[in-house]
Design an enzyme around this catalytic site. Structure first.
Site, PDB file in Angstrom:
ATOM      1  CB  SER A  13      -1.013   0.091   1.223  1.00 43.38           C
ATOM      2  OG  SER A  13      -2.015  -0.932   0.868  1.00 43.38           O
ATOM      3  CE  LYS A 151      -1.434   4.162   2.287  1.00 42.38           C
ATOM      4  NZ  LYS A 151      -1.603   3.138   3.208  1.00 42.38           N
ATOM      5  CB  THR A 152       1.241   1.930   6.469  1.00 39.54           C
ATOM      6  OG1 THR A 152      -0.153   2.235   6.178  1.00 39.54           O
ATOM      7  CG2 THR A 152       1.210   2.816   7.958  1.00 39.54           C
ATOM      8  N   GLY A 153       2.511   0.613   4.395  1.00 42.94           N
ATOM      9  CA  GLY A 153       2.051  -0.710   3.544  1.00 42.94           C
ATOM     10  C   GLY A 153       2.495  -1.922   4.107  1.00 42.94           C
TER      11      GLY A 153
END
Length: 174
Positions: A13, A151-153
């Site tokens: 993500s 932002k994370t992923g």
């Protein structure tokens, strides 16, 4: 870990940053507030089971929204835009709905830093308006004169060796 920092991993993500920019630049999404249909299928995350904008979808990591965006963009335009943005190996493969979740798209931590540095300073090969819009959805917190963007992923169970990402930057002071 300098060796790990140059190893490419599936972005998961964290790719929503580039994906949102590509969606805006190609015109498949008008702006970050346009509501995009989620498709109506049951999802593993209850919060994903609704139509939403990029502004709403980024913090929730709403996969179905970005899969709809990916279908609209199409592989041909990803093949144009990923190299243009110097995004990792720039390989969308053949599966438009999963290339950032399962591969073959891969990016190293150092490549993420370079990509985000260019986004943070408006130096990507993309319009200033689109870059500013994407930066606006990445804003997580303000404290005094500082701002945190990120932002994370998480690759999760889709890959043999799961990888978690937290990518972003801080603005403020000098």
């Amino acid at each position: 870990n300098p060796l790990r920092a140059i190893l490419p991993f599936i972005p998961a993500s964290s790719f929503k940053v580039a994906n949102a920019l590509i969606a805006l630049e190609t015109g498949v999404v008008r702006d970050v507030d346009e509501v995009i249909p989620h498709g109506g299928r049951p999802q593993p995350v209850a919060a994903w089971q609704r139509d939403m904008s990029i502004r709403d979808a980024v913090p929730l990591s709403a996969v179905p929204i970005f899969q709809e965006i990916a279908r609209r963009v199409g592989l041909a335009r990803y093949r144009e835009w990923l190299p243009r943005l110097a995004y990792g190996n720039a390989d969308p493969g053949e599966d438009v709905e999963h290339f950032w979740l399962r591969g073959p798209l891969a990016i190293s931590a150092m490549e993420q830093v370079r990509f985000l540095g260019r986004l943070a300073t408006g130096r990507l090969d993309a319009s200033q308006a689109a870059q500013a819009a994407v930066r606006s959805v990445l804003l997580l917190e303000r404290a005094g004169d500082a701002a945190l963007f990120g932002k994370t992923g998480w690759t999760g169970r889709d890959v043999a060796d799961p990888v978690g990402w937290w990518v972003g930057w801080v603005e403020g002071g000098n």
